[in-house]
Write a protein that holds these residues in place. Structure first.
Motif, mmCIF file in Angstrom:
data_model
loop_
_atom_site.group_PDB
_atom_site.id
_atom_site.type_symbol
_atom_site.label_atom_id
_atom_site.label_comp_id
_atom_site.label_asym_id
_atom_site.label_seq_id
_atom_site.Cartn_x
_atom_site.Cartn_y
_atom_site.Cartn_z
ATOM 1 N N ALA A 105 0.838 -1.206 0.000
ATOM 2 C CA ALA A 105 0.000 0.000 0.000
ATOM 3 C C ALA A 105 0.870 1.253 0.000
ATOM 4 C CB ALA A 105 -0.931 -0.015 1.211
ATOM 5 N N GLN A 106 1.930 1.242 0.808
ATOM 6 C CA GLN A 106 2.825 2.405 0.845
ATOM 7 C C GLN A 106 3.481 2.641 -0.517
ATOM 8 O OE1 GLN A 106 4.185 2.005 5.558
ATOM 9 N NE2 GLN A 106 5.704 1.812 3.945
ATOM 10 N N THR A 107 3.903 1.560 -1.170
ATOM 11 C CA THR A 107 4.551 1.674 -2.478
ATOM 12 C C THR A 107 3.600 2.304 -3.492
ATOM 13 O OG1 THR A 107 5.861 -0.312 -1.998
ATOM 14 C CG2 THR A 107 5.744 0.403 -4.290
ATOM 15 N N LEU A 108 2.358 1.842 -3.519
ATOM 16 C CA LEU A 108 1.371 2.358 -4.478
ATOM 17 C C LEU A 108 1.017 3.815 -4.177
ATOM 18 C CD1 LEU A 108 -0.974 -0.756 -4.762
ATOM 19 C CD2 LEU A 108 0.700 0.044 -6.446
ATOM 20 N N ILE A 109 0.884 4.140 -2.894
ATOM 21 C CA ILE A 109 0.534 5.516 -2.523
ATOM 22 C C ILE A 109 1.651 6.476 -2.903
ATOM 23 C CG2 ILE A 109 0.138 7.056 -0.560
ATOM 24 C CD1 ILE A 109 -1.349 4.709 0.783
ATOM 25 N N LEU A 110 2.889 6.125 -2.550
ATOM 26 C CA LEU A 110 4.009 7.006 -2.887
ATOM 27 C C LEU A 110 4.170 7.132 -4.396
ATOM 28 C CD1 LEU A 110 6.672 5.912 -0.241
ATOM 29 C CD2 LEU A 110 5.457 8.081 -0.332
ATOM 30 N N SER A 159 1.840 6.904 -6.686
ATOM 31 C CA SER A 159 0.767 7.725 -7.245
ATOM 32 C C SER A 159 0.945 9.207 -6.914
ATOM 33 C CB SER A 159 -0.587 7.234 -6.736
ATOM 34 O OG SER A 159 -0.676 7.394 -5.330
ATOM 35 N N LEU A 160 1.607 9.507 -5.801
ATOM 36 C CA LEU A 160 1.821 10.903 -5.408
ATOM 37 C C LEU A 160 3.069 11.514 -6.034
ATOM 38 C CD1 LEU A 160 0.933 10.746 -1.588
ATOM 39 C CD2 LEU A 160 -0.446 11.734 -3.431
ATOM 40 N N PRO A 209 1.942 6.119 8.685
ATOM 41 C CA PRO A 209 1.551 6.546 7.332
ATOM 42 C C PRO A 209 0.361 7.502 7.326
ATOM 43 C CG PRO A 209 1.952 4.185 7.387
ATOM 44 C CD PRO A 209 1.987 4.647 8.796
ATOM 45 N N LEU A 262 0.863 11.153 5.698
ATOM 46 C CA LEU A 262 0.056 11.544 4.549
ATOM 47 C C LEU A 262 -0.826 12.743 4.883
ATOM 48 C CD1 LEU A 262 -0.896 8.001 3.206
ATOM 49 C CD2 LEU A 262 0.651 9.658 2.160
#
Length: 289
Positions: A90-95, A97-98, A283, A287
């Protein structure tokens, strides 16, 4: 195997939740870059130390009940790693995408971030792309993850430590405790604080947790006396926290954990979601910032 009363009726679940909340408070202030007030936001470090004592006790209990190496390692793996991996994904995808350019232009950076964090090498890469977290007080999305490699290291060592203690006696635990505490203070005093708080520096707390399990029948303390002793130990721990005094501080931490978990009136808290709180709070805070 018959389960003893203190192994079945205890406050470890509620204690772990309270410790997780203490970490949340500490990280909320730390990640926001706020200098004051100190209290009650100062206990994140002490809570982590308490967690290691708790792990020493409970993991020894688990292996002592069922000393099968394969089953033990499988239980320990599935206790921590699946949820940890979900959080890392989840952290990988969030970072990604940002980051500037989104996921499509940051696949290489995301892959290295995921690979490093999936094997607990969080220190190798904190961010993705051009620096999503750049400008924050702390550049890490999840400041709690560093402790989990210590947990896994201890999970691996515990069966061998416990069997050695059963064979050679408690003096081995005393030697590990002294050596670990001296190692921690030597490195810390010479400016290597980050290295000091890894293994073997944290073995002092884990060894005390093993000792607490080994001698769990020896502590004769009434419930009322335990309730009165808890705030006293908490006060002493607070006073020692800025210095982490050699030998004395970890012994007070261990005494606090043992008295709260084993000697105060037991609360029937069945669901343990402290690990989720511990993994997810940082996180969310970062965020939000």
């Amino acid at each position: 195997m018959k389960i003893r009363d203190q192994d079945a009726q205890n406050n470890f679940t509620i204690l772990r939740l309270l410790l997780a909340v203490m970490v949340v408070f500490g990280h909320f202030k730390l990640l926001a870059g706020v200098a004051s007030p100190q209290w009650p936001f100062v206990y994140a470090g002490a809570a982590v130390d308490c967690f290691f004592v708790v792990s020493g006790y409970l993991v020894t209990l688990s292996f002592d009940r069922d000393p099968n190496f394969m089953r033990y390692y499988l239980r320990r793996f599935f206790r921590i790693y699946p949820l940890y991996l979900v959080v890392v994904i989840a952290q990988t995808l969030i970072l990604g995408s940002l980051a500037t350019g989104g996921i499509a232009e940051n696949l290489r950076s995301m892959a290295t971030y995921f690979a490093a964090n999936a094997v607990f090498a969080n220190f190798l890469q904190y961010d993705v792309g051009d620096g999503v977290l750049r400008g924050l007080t702390n550049p890490s999305l999840n400041a709690s993850l560093w402790t989990l490699k210590i947990e896994f290291g201890f999970y691996f060592l515990l069966p061998f430590l416990w069997l050695a203690v059963r064979r050679f006696g408690a003096w081995l635990l005393a030697a590990i405790f002294v050596a670990s505490a001296l190692y921690y203070h030597l490195l810390r005093d010479y400016g290597a604080g980050e290295l000091a708080r890894q293994l073997p520096g944290q073995l002092q707390f884990l060894a005390l947790g093993i000792a607490a399990y080994l001698y769990r029948d020896r502590l004769d303390l009434s419930r009322p006396a335990a309730v009165l002793l808890v705030p006293c130990l908490g006060l002493v721990m607070t006073l020692l926290l800025p210095f982490k005094t050699l030998f004395l501080y970890p012994l007070v931490v261990a005494a606090f954990v043992v008295v709260v978990a084993l000697k105060t009136p037991a609360f029937n808290l069945k669901n343990d979601f402290s690990y989720g709180v511990y993994l997810l709070h940082a996180p969310i805070i970062q965020l939000s910032l």
